[in-house]
Design a protein around this motif. Structure first.
Motif, short mmCIF file in Angstrom:
data_model
loop_
_atom_site.label_atom_id
_atom_site.label_comp_id
_atom_site.label_asym_id
_atom_site.label_seq_id
_atom_site.Cartn_x
_atom_site.Cartn_y
_atom_site.Cartn_z
N UNK A 287 52.52 -24.32 169.89
CA UNK A 287 51.80 -25.35 169.15
C UNK A 287 52.34 -25.48 167.73
N UNK A 288 52.72 -24.37 167.10
CA UNK A 288 53.30 -24.43 165.76
C UNK A 288 54.62 -25.18 165.78
N UNK A 289 55.45 -24.93 166.78
CA UNK A 289 56.71 -25.67 166.90
C UNK A 289 56.47 -27.14 167.18
N UNK A 290 55.43 -27.45 167.96
CA UNK A 290 55.08 -28.85 168.21
C UNK A 290 54.62 -29.55 166.94
N UNK A 291 53.81 -28.86 166.13
CA UNK A 291 53.37 -29.44 164.86
C UNK A 291 54.57 -29.71 163.96
N UNK A 292 55.48 -28.76 163.87
CA UNK A 292 56.68 -28.96 163.04
C UNK A 292 57.53 -30.11 163.57
N UNK A 293 57.65 -30.21 164.89
CA UNK A 293 58.43 -31.31 165.47
C UNK A 293 57.78 -32.66 165.20
N UNK A 294 56.46 -32.70 165.21
CA UNK A 294 55.76 -33.95 164.93
C UNK A 294 55.82 -34.32 163.45
N UNK A 295 55.91 -33.32 162.60
CA UNK A 295 55.94 -33.56 161.16
C UNK A 295 57.31 -33.98 160.65
N UNK A 296 58.35 -33.37 161.13
CA UNK A 296 59.67 -33.55 160.53
C UNK A 296 60.20 -34.98 160.52
N UNK A 297 60.09 -35.75 161.59
CA UNK A 297 60.67 -37.10 161.53
C UNK A 297 60.05 -37.99 160.45
N UNK A 298 58.80 -37.77 160.11
CA UNK A 298 58.13 -38.64 159.15
C UNK A 298 57.62 -37.88 157.92
N UNK A 299 58.18 -36.70 157.69
CA UNK A 299 57.63 -35.86 156.63
C UNK A 299 57.79 -36.49 155.25
N UNK A 300 58.91 -37.11 154.97
CA UNK A 300 59.14 -37.71 153.67
C UNK A 300 59.11 -39.23 153.73
N UNK A 301 58.39 -39.78 154.66
CA UNK A 301 58.37 -41.23 154.84
C UNK A 301 57.33 -41.87 153.93
#
Length: 131
Positions: free
Chosen positions: A106-120
């Motif tokens: 779940x932690x890896x899933x959260x990071x994967x969901x965050x990274x593409x739009x983290x600085x958007x």
């Protein structure tokens, strides 16, 4: 069909991570109280970050959730390589292995969901990211 916006799905996934960390913290309470405290704090701040993300979809909530998920991944890596200090409990056996695997996934899933739009620009207050 009901489609939730991406921040709502991320908030629900982060709540799942917080719940797993709270259950894991309860499991370590008798053997490693310092680890229980850290897991309970991560769970508490995960709940706060998820609520803030659900309501505002702001950069601060995304950053906080990234810190929690990242520290979860680093903690699992350290427990696999070095072990838990002062603890006879092996976190990768029995029920602990199931909780650890779920938490890590779940932690890896959260990071994967965050990274593409983290600085958007979607993290501005009042705007929703497109689905």
């Amino acid at each position: 069909m009901l489609r939730l916006p991406r921040p709502r799905v991320l908030a629900l996934t982060s709540l799942t991570l917080a719940a797993v960390q709270a259950v894991t913290g309860a499991q370590y309470l008798s053997d490693a109280p310092y680890l229980s405290l850290l897991l309970f704090l991560a769970s508490f701040f995960g709940i706060l970050g998820s609520a803030k993300l659900w309501r505002d979809n702001c950069f601060e909530s995304r950053f906080g959730l990234a810190m929690i998920a990242g520290s979860t991944v680093v903690g699992h890596a350290l427990s696999l390589t070095l072990g838990l200090p002062g603890s006879a409990l092996n976190p990768w056996s029995g029920v602990s292995a199931i909780l650890s695997a779920i938490s890590l996934a779940v932690a890896l899933l959260v990071l994967a969901m965050l990274l593409p739009r983290f600085f958007s620009n979607y993290a501005q207050a009042g705007s929703e990211a497109p689905v």
